[in-house]
Design an enzyme around this catalytic site. Structure first.
Site, PDB file in Angstrom:
ATOM      1  N   ARG A 147       0.849  -3.990 -10.645  1.00 23.22           N
ATOM      2  CA  ARG A 147       1.056  -3.178  -9.440  1.00 23.22           C
ATOM      3  C   ARG A 147       1.487  -4.095  -8.307  1.00 23.22           C
ATOM      4  O   ARG A 147       0.857  -5.130  -8.085  1.00 23.22           O
ATOM      5  CB  ARG A 147      -0.260  -2.475  -9.062  1.00 23.22           C
ATOM      6  N   TYR A 159      -4.034  -2.822   3.754  1.00 19.54           N
ATOM      7  CA  TYR A 159      -4.903  -2.846   2.583  1.00 19.54           C
ATOM      8  C   TYR A 159      -4.105  -3.053   1.296  1.00 19.54           C
ATOM      9  O   TYR A 159      -3.134  -2.345   1.054  1.00 19.54           O
ATOM     10  CB  TYR A 159      -5.638  -1.505   2.522  1.00 19.54           C
ATOM     11  N   ASP A 211       1.356   1.699  -5.471  1.00 14.65           N
ATOM     12  CA  ASP A 211       0.345   2.607  -4.919  1.00 14.65           C
ATOM     13  C   ASP A 211       0.711   2.938  -3.471  1.00 14.65           C
ATOM     14  O   ASP A 211       0.731   2.044  -2.619  1.00 14.65           O
ATOM     15  CB  ASP A 211      -1.027   1.915  -4.978  1.00 14.65           C
ATOM     16  N   HIS A 213      -1.048   5.024  -1.669  1.00 14.88           N
ATOM     17  CA  HIS A 213      -2.348   5.212  -1.010  1.00 14.88           C
ATOM     18  C   HIS A 213      -2.364   6.403  -0.051  1.00 14.88           C
ATOM     19  O   HIS A 213      -2.856   6.315   1.070  1.00 14.88           O
ATOM     20  CB  HIS A 213      -2.782   3.926  -0.300  1.00 14.88           C
ATOM     21  N   GLU A 237       1.864   5.934  -7.366  1.00  9.58           N
ATOM     22  CA  GLU A 237       0.473   6.405  -7.306  1.00  9.58           C
ATOM     23  C   GLU A 237       0.130   6.996  -5.947  1.00  9.58           C
ATOM     24  O   GLU A 237       0.543   6.464  -4.914  1.00  9.58           O
ATOM     25  CB  GLU A 237      -0.428   5.199  -7.602  1.00  9.58           C
ATOM     26  N   GLU A 263      -7.766   9.119  -8.078  1.00  5.98           N
ATOM     27  CA  GLU A 263      -8.890   8.187  -7.935  1.00  5.98           C
ATOM     28  C   GLU A 263     -10.011   8.735  -7.055  1.00  5.98           C
ATOM     29  O   GLU A 263     -11.142   8.284  -7.170  1.00  5.98           O
ATOM     30  CB  GLU A 263      -8.410   6.818  -7.424  1.00  5.98           C
ATOM     31  N   ARG A 284      -5.995   9.776 -12.815  1.00  5.07           N
ATOM     32  CA  ARG A 284      -6.666   8.487 -12.598  1.00  5.07           C
ATOM     33  C   ARG A 284      -8.163   8.591 -12.316  1.00  5.07           C
ATOM     34  O   ARG A 284      -8.736   7.741 -11.638  1.00  5.07           O
ATOM     35  CB  ARG A 284      -5.945   7.727 -11.482  1.00  5.07           C
ATOM     36  N   HIS A 313      -9.168   4.742 -12.856  1.00  5.78           N
ATOM     37  CA  HIS A 313      -9.252   3.902 -11.659  1.00  5.78           C
ATOM     38  C   HIS A 313     -10.186   2.723 -11.976  1.00  5.78           C
ATOM     39  O   HIS A 313     -11.204   2.929 -12.615  1.00  5.78           O
ATOM     40  CB  HIS A 313      -9.846   4.802 -10.560  1.00  5.78           C
ATOM     41  N   ASP A 317     -14.484  -2.141  -6.808  1.00  2.00           N
ATOM     42  CA  ASP A 317     -15.526  -1.403  -6.105  1.00  2.00           C
ATOM     43  C   ASP A 317     -16.273  -0.420  -7.003  1.00  2.00           C
ATOM     44  O   ASP A 317     -17.108   0.337  -6.512  1.00  2.00           O
ATOM     45  CB  ASP A 317     -15.019  -0.765  -4.802  1.00  2.00           C
ATOM     46  N   GLU A 340      -6.677   0.441 -15.004  1.00  2.00           N
ATOM     47  CA  GLU A 340      -6.626  -0.511 -13.888  1.00  2.00           C
ATOM     48  C   GLU A 340      -7.786  -1.498 -14.028  1.00  2.00           C
ATOM     49  O   GLU A 340      -8.903  -1.109 -14.358  1.00  2.00           O
ATOM     50  CB  GLU A 340      -6.751   0.243 -12.553  1.00  2.00           C
ATOM     51  N   TRP A 403      -5.028   7.074   4.422  1.00  6.60           N
ATOM     52  CA  TRP A 403      -4.746   5.752   3.837  1.00  6.60           C
ATOM     53  C   TRP A 403      -5.189   5.731   2.401  1.00  6.60           C
ATOM     54  O   TRP A 403      -5.894   6.622   1.964  1.00  6.60           O
ATOM     55  CB  TRP A 403      -5.438   4.649   4.634  1.00  6.60           C
TER      56      TRP A 403
HETATM   57  C1  GCO Z   1      -6.752   1.513  -6.351  1.00  9.53           C
HETATM   58  C2  GCO Z   1      -7.350   2.062  -5.113  1.00  9.53           C
HETATM   59  C3  GCO Z   1      -8.438   1.255  -4.500  1.00  9.53           C
HETATM   60  C4  GCO Z   1      -9.154   2.088  -3.442  1.00  9.53           C
HETATM   61  C5  GCO Z   1     -10.594   1.766  -3.407  1.00  9.53           C
HETATM   62  C6  GCO Z   1     -11.326   2.479  -2.296  1.00  9.53           C
HETATM   63  O1  GCO Z   1      -5.731   2.027  -6.732  1.00  9.53           O
HETATM   64  O2  GCO Z   1      -7.349   0.618  -6.939  1.00  9.53           O
HETATM   65  O3  GCO Z   1      -6.416   2.600  -4.254  1.00  9.53           O
HETATM   66  O4  GCO Z   1      -7.988   0.062  -4.010  1.00  9.53           O
HETATM   67  O5  GCO Z   1      -8.583   1.913  -2.217  1.00  9.53           O
HETATM   68  O6  GCO Z   1     -11.130   2.089  -4.635  1.00  9.53           O
HETATM   69  O7  GCO Z   1     -12.689   2.268  -2.421  1.00  9.53           O
HETATM   70 MG    MG Z   2      -5.001   3.587  -5.590  1.00 12.37          MG
END
Ligand code: GCO
Ligand code: MG
Length: 403
Positions: A147, A159, A211, A213, A237, A263, A284, A313, A317, A340, A403
């Site tokens: 990605r 981000y 992505d 977002h 994405e 996600e 996802r 996903h 996190d 991912e 976002w």
């Molecule tokens: C991804 C996601 C993450 C999210 C995160 C938020 O595609 O991996 O966009 O980066 O932003 O999981 O908590």
């Molecule tokens: Mg994402």
């Protein structure tokens, strides 16, 4: 067999994770992940105060019935906190079931449908040459899917693209809410240039992903999809916020660019229009955020009827427990697409001992009984919870945006 105790532990070995441990009268235990980035403690209360007292004495092998008991029985259905709490319990129960059966979890889900699970990792950079360099390095590390994200010139890194809020640092590095700046008209012409440079540099054998977002409107996403068609991305994405599933109809009418979303979804009902109308190509959802192994199996089975593939996903996190559970589902289902995987810090791997493994762009499930992740409670106690927030985004005029 009976459930005798349910513990919920929050630890922060580099970032916060919410972990559930279910004990039984036969000494077998299971662990589950309930992490919701930035809302970890809400899940603790949901499980500790509202679920645990109702499950003591129940048969842990009744995974479907307990899932339905928690889903239907709560009356207040769905939602990220509820579904993460259900997921934590569900994954711990599947761990117990697989340990009792003496089998790796994937065997209970239908056995192996594939030998290895293709993953994608992230590359971000402040400009196109930096991203190209990063993607080339990842190729050398064996990645077949990558990605790519780039910062917008003249704006601070956003981000996923720069060190300030980078996911390598967990995306959660400060106990304050970082405010990022977004400008769609500067982003839109930049992305095709990024992928043109990437195709020139790394060719066509590699899968490239991007992505968005949730930052565009449907017609903007349609435009971007068309502009990216020459570079044949694996997917685009989260092109738009997907609460309005119908928004994808507009994107789909205009572009053959494959689309991925999901996600932040937590139930099959978030996906019905998207999947039944074949508006997306990849769904996802991930174990921790969509009701555990039981929850995502229901969604992926539904998706399989409509040519939609899975793509759990998997940033850092969610804990390695969720990742391990995903790998077992990925291995067992026929309509797997991609997984991912950003990997974890050493501190995280010290606390969460993984039997599943990563090697040069692919994940492999454990062959030992259970879902293959264990949790070192004593070590976890040395990393107490730390308040941390995800960033937010504003337009250049100061107004809030997605976002
Ligand atoms: C991804 C996601 C993450 C999210 C995160 C938020 O595609 O991996 O966009 O980066 O932003 O999981 O908590
Ligand atoms: Mg994402």
């Amino acid at each position: 067999m009976k459930i005798t105790d349910i513990k919920v532990i929050v630890c922060s070995p580099g970032r916060n994770f919410t972990t559930v441990k279910i004990m039984t009268d036969e000494g077998v235990y299971g662990i589950g992940d309930g992490t919701v980035n930035g809302r970890e403690l809400s899940v603790v209360s949901y499980i500790q105060d509202h679920i645990a007292p109702t499950l003591i004495g129940k048969d842990p092998l009744r995974t479907e019935d307990i899932w339905q008991f928690l889903y239907k029985g709560a009356y207040w259905r769905r939602g990220p906190i509820t579904m993460a709490a259900i997921a934590a319990i569900d994954v711990a129960l599947w761990d117990i079931k697989a340990k009792v059966a003496g089998m790796p979890l994937y065997q209970l889900l239908g056995g192996k449908s594939r030998d290895k699970v293709m993953v994608y990792k992230h590359v971000g950079g402040i400009d196109i040459p930096e991203v190209v360099d990063g993607v080339q390095k990842m190729r050398e590390q064996g990645l077949d899917a990558i990605r790519a994200q780039v910062s917008i010139p003249g704006l601070p890194p956003i981000y996923g693209t720069g060190p300030s809020t980078d996911q390598a640092a967990g995306g959660m590095i400060k106990p304050v809410v970082a405010e990022e700046v977004w400008a769609t008209h500067k982003y839109m012409p930049l992305v095709p240039r990024l992928f043109e440079a990437l195709r020139d540099a790394v060719g066509w054998d590699v899968h490239l992903l991007h992505d968005v977002h949730h930052r565009l409107t449907p017609i903007e996403a349609a435009r971007l999809g068309k502009d990216l068609e020459p570079y044949r991305l694996f997917w685009l994405e989260d092109a738009v916020p997907a609460e309005l599933q119908e928004g994808f109809r507009i994107i789909r009418q205009h572009t053959t660019q494959p689309l991925a979303v999901g996600e932040i979804f937590n139930s099959v009902y978030d996906t019905t229009t998207l999947i039944q109308e074949q508006l997306i190509d990849y769904i996802r959802v991930t174990a921790v955020h969509a009701g555990g192994v039981t929850g995502i199996k229901k969604i992926f089975d539904f998706a399989s009827i409509y040519h939609v593939k899975s793509a759990c996903h998997g940033p850092m996190d969610m804990s390695p427990i969720c990742m391990g559970a995903n790998v077992h589902v990925d291995t067992a289902i026929n309509n797997f697409g991609i997984q991912e995987f950003t990997g974890y810090t050493k501190e995280t791997y010290d606390v969460f001992k993984c039997d599943w493994r990563y090697d040069r762009g692919y994940l492999y499930p454990n062959e030992t009984p259970g879902h293959g992740t264990d949790f070192d409670e004593e070590l976890a106690a040395r990393y107490p919870y730390q308040a941390a927030y995800l960033p937010v985004a504003r337009l250049e005029d100061g107004s809030m945006t997605s976002w």
